[in-house]
Design an enzyme around this catalytic site. Structure first.
Site, PDB file in Angstrom:
ATOM      1  N   ILE A 718     -48.668 -72.528  10.300  1.00  0.00           N
ATOM      2  CA  ILE A 718     -48.252 -71.234  10.269  1.00  0.00           C
ATOM      3  C   ILE A 718     -49.349 -70.241  10.162  1.00  0.00           C
ATOM      4  CG2 ILE A 718     -45.748 -71.732   9.431  1.00  0.00           C
ATOM      5  CD1 ILE A 718     -46.837 -71.700   6.673  1.00  0.00           C
ATOM      6  N   GLY A 719     -50.724 -70.830   9.967  1.00  0.00           N
ATOM      7  CA  GLY A 719     -51.671 -69.969   9.648  1.00  0.00           C
ATOM      8  C   GLY A 719     -53.047 -70.703   9.546  1.00  0.00           C
ATOM      9  N   GLY A 721     -57.493 -70.154   8.391  1.00  0.00           N
ATOM     10  CA  GLY A 721     -58.470 -69.399   7.772  1.00  0.00           C
ATOM     11  C   GLY A 721     -59.730 -70.197   8.072  1.00  0.00           C
ATOM     12  N   PHE A 723     -61.507 -71.839   5.748  1.00  0.00           N
ATOM     13  CA  PHE A 723     -61.699 -73.059   5.007  1.00  0.00           C
ATOM     14  C   PHE A 723     -60.454 -74.032   5.194  1.00  0.00           C
ATOM     15  CE2 PHE A 723     -64.515 -70.228   2.185  1.00  0.00           C
ATOM     16  CZ  PHE A 723     -65.649 -70.598   2.962  1.00  0.00           C
ATOM     17  N   LYS A 742     -51.615 -75.667   2.249  1.00  0.00           N
ATOM     18  CA  LYS A 742     -52.798 -75.302   2.621  1.00  0.00           C
ATOM     19  C   LYS A 742     -53.933 -76.662   2.550  1.00  0.00           C
ATOM     20  CE  LYS A 742     -56.401 -72.150   1.307  1.00  0.00           C
ATOM     21  NZ  LYS A 742     -56.669 -70.862   0.255  1.00  0.00           N
ATOM     22  N   ASP A 844     -60.963 -61.383  -1.762  1.00  0.00           N
ATOM     23  CA  ASP A 844     -60.600 -61.372  -0.455  1.00  0.00           C
ATOM     24  C   ASP A 844     -59.416 -60.784  -0.181  1.00  0.00           C
ATOM     25  OD1 ASP A 844     -61.191 -61.749   2.287  1.00  0.00           O
ATOM     26  OD2 ASP A 844     -60.492 -63.942   2.228  1.00  0.00           O
TER      27      ASP A 844
END
Length: 1006
Positions: A718-719, A721, A723, A742, A844
Site C-alpha cells: 500500500i505504499g 518510501g 527506507f 512497515k 518529515d
C-alpha cells in the site's frame, strides 16, 4: 547634357524629397511619444515616478505601465476625455509596498486619488497640497506615519479626506479649517493627540466625522454644534473627558452617534429622543454617565443599535421599546437600573414583543428586581442572545422560553431563580451557550438537555440540582465545556460523558455527591484541558486510563475516597500545571516522574497515606509549590518541611575478606556471565521477534508477518518510501486485526537508524492524532538475513496525499473535513513540541505521512527522521538528508539542525497544499515562484481563485458567503505565516491550533 531648367527641376525635387523625409521622421517620433503620454509629459513622468517608489507589486498591476500603451490606458488610471489628463488614480487593495512619490503632486487635473488598503510607508508628501482640483483623497489602511501635512489646505475643493488606520501622529493642523468644502473626514485608528480642536467647527459643511481610536484627550468643543449637516459622529476610544456639550444634541440630522469608551460624565438631556429623531445607532458605552436613561429614547423610531452599557445610569428602565420596531441590538448591561425597591423592574419585557428584528438583548448586572414575565417567550424568533445575568430576578424560569428557537446564547446566571429547569429548554435546537449557574434551581437536570446537539458550553453550577447526571448529555456532540459543580448530584458519572471527543476545554463536577469509580472511558478525552472531580464520594483506584488524557493542564481529585497508588500512566501527563489529589486514601511512594514535569506549578499530595522519601528536585525544590501535609510516613525532603530523616535502607555490613570473594563470589559471577552469554546467543539465533517497546506491546515473529501479508505480496503493498515498504496485513490473533506493516529496507543506507529513531519516538509519545503503533519486530528472515518491521493500526482512508492527488480517488474532501484534518495535524505537532516530556521534532511532515481513519480523523505517522531534543535518534549531521524536498524548510538546506520551527514550515506547506491542491514541487513553480508566494499573492481578495475546487466551498446563503470568504482568507494567512523563510517569523503551533479551532467554530455555525 541636362539643360539648366532640368537641373533646376532636379534640384527643387531633391529639396522637396528631403523636406518630406524630415516631416515623416517628425511624425513617426511624435507618434511614438503619443503612444506613451500623448504630448502630456508631466502626467506621464509623475506616474512613472509613482511606479518607481513601489517596492512590491504582488498582483503585477503595474506591468501595464509601460511605453506600449498610453498612460490613460494603464491599470487604475482614468483620464478626462478632452485634455487626456489624469483625473482618477484608483489602486485600492493591490498589496503595494513602498512609499508615495511626491511627484503625484504634479497630477494637477486629478479629482480622485485612492490608495486604500495597501502597505505604503513613510510620510504623506506635502506636495499633495498642490492638487487644487482634488475632490476625494483616500489614503486609509496603510502604514503612513508622521504628521498630517499642513498644506493639504491647498486642496481647496476637497470634499472627502480619509486618512484612517495609519500611524499618523501629532495634532490636527489648524490649516484643516480652511477646507470649507470638506464634508467627510475619516482619521480614526491613528496616534493623533492634542484633542479635538474647536476650529473644526468652522467647516460647516461637515456630514461625517470619524476620529475613533486616537489618544486625543481633552474635552469635546461646543463649536461642533455648528455642524448642522452632520449625520455621522464617531469619537469612541479617544480619551475624552467632561460632559457632552448641549450643542451636539441640537444636531437633528444625526444618524450615527458614538462616543464609546471614553471618560465622559454628566447626564443625558431628558428630551434626547425628540432632539435626535433620526438616530439609528447610539453608542455611549464604557463611560461614566449618570442619571436616568431618558424614556424619550422611545421616540427614536429608526433606532437599530442602542448601546449604553458600562455606565452609572440609575433609576427605573422606562423606555417603551414597542415604538422601536427596527431595533436590532439592545446592550444596557453594567448599570444600576432599579425601581426604588419595587419588584416590577421587568415590565419593559412586555414592550419588546413588537421588536421583530431584535437579535441581541443584554441587560445583565443592572440590579433589576422582579419576576421574569411569561411574555419573554413573545420576543422575536430571530433573537440570538439574551443576557439577563447578575440581577435579582426570582420566581421560576418561564417555560415559554422554549419558543425562542433562534437562541444561540442564553444567560440567566447569578439571579435567584427557583424551581425546576423547564424541559422546554430542549426545544432551543440552535443553543450553543447556556448559563443558569448561581441560582436556586432544584430537581433533576432535564433529559431534554440532550436535544441540544449544538451545545458548546453548559454552566449549571452552584444550584440545588439533584439526581443523576443525565446520560443524554452524551448527545451533545459539540460540547467542549461542562460545569456542574456545587449541586446535589448523585450516582455514577455516566460513561457517555466521557465519549465526547469534543470535550476539550473543561469538565468540572466538584462539590456533589457522585459515587463509584472514574469510568475507564475517560481515556477518550485526549484533548481535555481542565478536569475537576473534587469533593465527591468517588472511590476505588484511580484508573490508569487517566494517563491517556494527555492534554490536561489541571487535574483535581481532592476530597474523595480514592485508594491505591498514583498510576504510573500519570507519567504521560507531562503538561500538567496543577495536580491536586489531596484528602484521599492514596498510598505508596511519591513517583519520581513528578520531579520531571517542567510545567507543574502546584502539587497537592496532602492528607493521604504516602510513604518514603520526599524528592527535592523539580516542583519539590520550592516549598511554596507543593504540599505533603498529613502523610505521617513521609520523610526527608526540604528542611523547611520539618519531616524526619529517612532511615538507611540496611545496616552496615562488615567488609567481606578478599579471599572469601575469590572463593565464593567470583565463581558465582562467572556462572552468571556464562548464562548471560548463552542466553544472548540463543536469542540471536531464534526466529521469534523481539518487541522494541515495553511489555504492553504484543510480540510478533517474522513468520507471523509473512503470513499476515500473504508472503509480502505485491497485492498487499500500500505504499513505499525511501527506507521502507508498507503492506496491509491481517494478524492471526483473537480479533484478526487489520494492520499496516512497515518493512525496513535494511540494505538502504540510513534505514537502520530510521528504525531506531522511530522506535525511540514511539516509546515516548501517545496522542489521538498520532498513528498508533501496535508493536515492532527485530529478527531474522528464513534466509538468516536481518529483518526489522513496525506494525501500526491500519488507516482505512489512506493518506491525505491519496485524497489530494490520486487519480483512483474520485471523492473530494469538503472544507470542514480539510480544516479538521489540519487542526488534527497542528494538535499533534503542538503535543510533540510542547506537551511531551522531551520535545520531539518530526522532521518529515507531508501529506503522505498524514493518515486518515474511518472517521477522517488525521494521524501523523512516519517518525523515521524524528529527533528528540538533546537526544540524537538518527544521528542527523549537517550534511545528512533532512525531510523531503518542497516540505523541508530552507534553513535545512543551509546545514541548520532540525528544530520545531522546521516542522512548522512543513505544516505551512502542507496546509497550503491541502487548500490549493498544488504540490510544492508543481511544474508551475519556477522563476522564483513557489507555493508560499502563490498563496501570498492571492491575499486578501483573490483567495477564492487559488482554492482547490468548488467542492470545498460550503453551500451557503449570500449572507454567509462573506463569513466563508473571511475564513478562507484566515486559513491561507496561517499557511503563509507558517511557511515564512525566516524561522522566528513563523506562527507558533499552539496559536495555529487555536486559530484553526476558531475558524472551525465559525464555519460549523454557518
Amino acid at each position: 547634357m541636362k539643360s539648366p531648367q532640368a537641373l533646376s527641376y532636379l534640384s527643387s525635387s531633391s529639396h522637396i524629397s528631403i523636406l518630406f523625409y524630415g516631416l515623416a521622421i517628425t511624425c513617426l517620433t511624435s507618434a511614438s511619444v503619443s503612444a506613451s503620454y500623448g504630448g502630456n509629459e508631466t502626467d506621464y513622468h509623475a506616474l512613472l515616478s509613482f511606479k518607481s517608489k513601489i517596492t512590491h507589486d504582488p498582483y503585477k498591476v503595474l506591468t501595464s505601465w509601460n511605453h506600449s500603451f498610453h498612460f490613460c490606458d494603464w491599470s487604475g488610471i482614468s483620464c478626462g476625455k478632452r485634455h487626456k489628463r489624469v483625473t482618477v488614480l484608483w489602486l485600492d487593495s493591490q498589496g503595494f509596498e513602498g512609499s508615495l512619490s511626491p511627484h503625484v503632486g504634479n497630477l494637477s487635473f486629478i479629482r480622485m486619488l485612492s490608495l486604500s488598503n495597501n502597505s505604503f510607508q513613510g510620510t504623506i508628501p506635502h506636495e499633495l497640497g498642490r492638487l487644487s482640483r482634488l475632490h476625494r483623497l483616500y489614503l486609509d489602511e496603510n502604514n503612513f506615519n508622521g504628521d498630517i501635512p499642513t498644506n493639504l489646505s491647498g486642496c481647496s475643493n476637497l470634499e472627502l479626506l480619509s486618512l484612517s488606520q495609519n500611524n499618523l501622529a501629532g495634532s490636527i493642523p489648524k490649516e484643516m479649517s480652511l477646507l470649507l468644502k470638506l464634508s467627510r473626514l475619516a482619521i480614526h485608528k491613528n496616534k493623533l493627540t492634542g484633542g479635538i480642536p474647536p476650529f473644526l467647527g468652522n467647516i460647516t459643511s461637515m456630514e461625517m466625522f470619524s476620529a475613533a481610536v486616537n489618544p486625543f484627550g481633552g474635552r469635546l468643543p461646543d463649536t461642533l454644534g455648528l455642524w448642522k449637516s452632520l449625520m455621522v459622529f464617531q469619537c469612541g476610544s479617544c480619551n475624552l473627558y467632561g460632559s457632552i456639550p448641549d450643542s451636539i444634541f441640537n444636531l437633528s440630522l444625526l444618524v450615527n452617534f458614538s462616543l464609546a469608551e471614553n471618560h465622559l460624565t454628566g447626564s443625558l438631556p431628558s428630551e434626547i429622543g425628540v432632539m435626535l429623531p433620526n438616530l439609528e445607532r447610539l453608542q455611549l458605552r464604557n463611560n461614566e454617565l449618570t442619571g436616568v436613561l431618558p424614556p424619550s429614547l422611545s421616540n427614536c423610531s429608526k433606532l437599530r443599535h442602542l448601546e449604553m452599557s458600562q455606565n452609572n445610569f440609575s433609576g427605573k428602565l422606562a423606555i417603551d421599546f414597542s415604538k422601536l420596531r427596527d431595533i436590532n441590538i439592545i446592550r444596557l448591561f453594567d448599570n444600576n437600573f432599579h425601581g426604588n425597591g419595587e419588584a416590577d423592574d421587568m415590565r419593559f419585557v412586555d414592550s419588546l414583543k413588537n421588536c421583530t428584528k431584535l437579535v441581541d438583548l443584554e441587560i445583565s448586572n443592572c440590579n433589576l428586581i422582579g419576576v421574569l414575565p411569561i411574555s419573554i417567550g413573545n420576543l422575536s424568533n430571530q433573537i440570538e442572545f439574551i443576557h439577563l445575568g447578575n440581577n435579582q430576578l426570582f420566581g421560576s424560569l418561564p417555560s415559554s422560553i422554549g419558543r425562542l428557537v433562534g437562541l444561540t446564547n442564553l444567560n440567566f446566571q447569578d439571579n435567584r431563580f427557583k424551581g425546576k429547569i423547564p424541559t422546554t429548554i430542549g426545544k432551543l435546537q440552535k443553543l450553543q451557550y447556556l448559563y443558569l449557574s448561581t441560582n436556586q434551581f432544584s430537581g433533576p437536570i432535564p433529559d431534554a438537555i440532550g436535544n441540544l446537539s449544538l451545545m458548546t458550553q453548559l454552566y449549571l453550577h452552584n444550584n440545588k440540582l439533584e439526581g443523576h447526571i443525565p446520560s443524554s448529555i452524551g448527545n451533545c456532540k459539540q460540547l467542549n465545556g461542562l460545569y456542574l459543580a456545587d449541586n446535589r448530584l448523585s450516582g455514577n458519572i455516566p460513561k457517555q460523558l466521557f465519549q465526547l471527543p469534543s470535550l476539550n476545554y473543561f469538565l468540572i463536577l466538584s462539590q456533589n455527591s457522585l459515587s463509584g469509580s472514574i469510568p475507564s472511558e475517560i481515556k477518550n478525552l485526549k484533548t481535555l484541558s481542565y478536569l475537576d472531580l473534587s469533593n465527591n464520594n468517588l472511590s476505588g483506584n484511580i484508573t490508569s486510563n487517566l494517563g491517556e488524557c494527555i492534554s490536561l493542564t489541571t487535574l483535581k481529585l481532592r476530597g474523595n475516597r480514592f485508594q491505591g497508588v498514583i498510576p504510573s500512566s500519570f507519567s504521560f501527563l507531562g503538561g500538567l500545571g496543577v495536580l491536586d489529589i489531596s484528602q484521599n486514601n492514596l498510598s505508596g511512594r511519591i513517583p519520581q516522574f513528578l520531579c520531571k514535569w517542567k510545567s507543574l506549578e502546584y502539587l497537592n499530595l496532602s492528607f493521604n497515606d504516602f510513604e518514603g522519601d520526599v524528592p527535592v528536585e523539580g516542583v519539590f525544590a520550592n516549598a511554596s509549590l507543593f504540599s505533603v501535609l498529613g502523610n505521617d510516613k513521609l520523610c526527608g525532603g526540604l528542611v523547611t518541611l520539618e519531616l524526619p530523616k529517612c532511615k538507611e535502607t540496611g545496616s552496615k555490613k562488615k567488609r567481606v575478606p578478599f579471599f572469601i570473594f575469590v572463593i565464593v563470589i567470583a565463581p558465582t559471577l562467572l556462572i552468571v556471565l556464562c548464562c548471560v552469554y548463552l542466553l544472548c546467543k540463543k536469542k540471536r539465533n531464534s526466529q521469534q521477534s523481539q518487541s522494541s517497546g515495553s511489555e504492553r506491546f504484543m510480540k510478533v515473529s517474522y513468520g507471523q508477518l509473512l503470513k499476515a501479508t500473504d508472503g509480502f505480496s505485491g497485492a498487499n503493498l500500500i505504499g513505499e518510501g525511501g527506507f521502507s515498504s508498507i503492506y496491509k496485513g491481517i494478524l492471526d490473533s483473537d480479533d484478526d486485526k487489520t494492520v499496516a506493516i512497515k518493512v525496513l529496507h535494511l540494505q538502504t543506507r540510513g534505514a537502520h537508524k530510521s528504525f531506531i529513531a522511530e522506535c525511540e519516538a514511539w516509546r515516548n509519545i501517545r496522542h489521538r492524532n498520532l498513528l498508533k503503533i501496535i508493536t515492532s519486530c527485530s529478527s531474522v528472515d528464513f534466509q538468516g538475513n536481518d529483518f526489522k518491521a513496525l506494525v501500526y493500526e491500519f488507516m482505512p482512508n489512506g493518506s491525505v496525499h491519496d485524497w489530494l492527488h490520486s487519480s483512483e480517488n474520485t471523492s473530494k474532501m469538503n472544507l470542514l473535513q480539510r480544516i479538521n484534518i489540519l487542526r488534527d495535524v497542528a494538535t499533534a505537532l503542538d503535543y510533540l513540541h510542547n506537551r511531551c516530556q522531551t520535545m520531539i521534532v518530526h522532521g518529515d511532515l507531508k501529506p503522505s505521512n498524514i493518515l486518515l481513519d474511518a472517521d477522517m480523523v488525521a494521524h501523523v505517522g512516519d517518525f523515521g527522521l524524528a529527533r528528540l531534543l538533546g537526544i540524537e535518534l538518527n544521528q542527523n549531521s549537517s550534511t545528512g538528508v533532512k525531510g523531503t524536498i518542497g516540505y523541508a524548510p530552507p534553513e535545512y538546506g543551509l546545514g541548520s539542525e532540525m528544530t520545531s520551527n522546521g516542522d512548522v514550515y512543513s505544516f505551512g506547506i502542507l496546509l497550503l497544499e491541502v487548500m490549493t491542491g498544488k504540490k510544492p514541487t508543481d511544474d508551475m513553480f519556477n522563476d522564483g515562484l513557489n507555493l508560499h508566494k502563490f498563496a501570498y499573492m492571492a491575499l486578501p481578495d483573490h483567495v477564492n481563485d487559488v482554492i482547490y475546487d468548488d467542492a470545498i466551498v460550503l453551500q451557503s446563503t449570500e449572507a454567509n458567503a462573506k463569513k466563508v470568504e473571511e475564513c478562507l482568507v484566515a486559513i491561507i494567512k496561517i499557511g503563509v505565516s507558517c511557511s515564512a523563510d525566516s524561522p522566528p517569523q513563523r506562527m507558533k503551533i499552539e496559536i495555529v491550533v487555536n486559530e484553526l479551532q476558531r475558524i472551525l467554530d465559525v464555519l460549523q455555525n454557518i
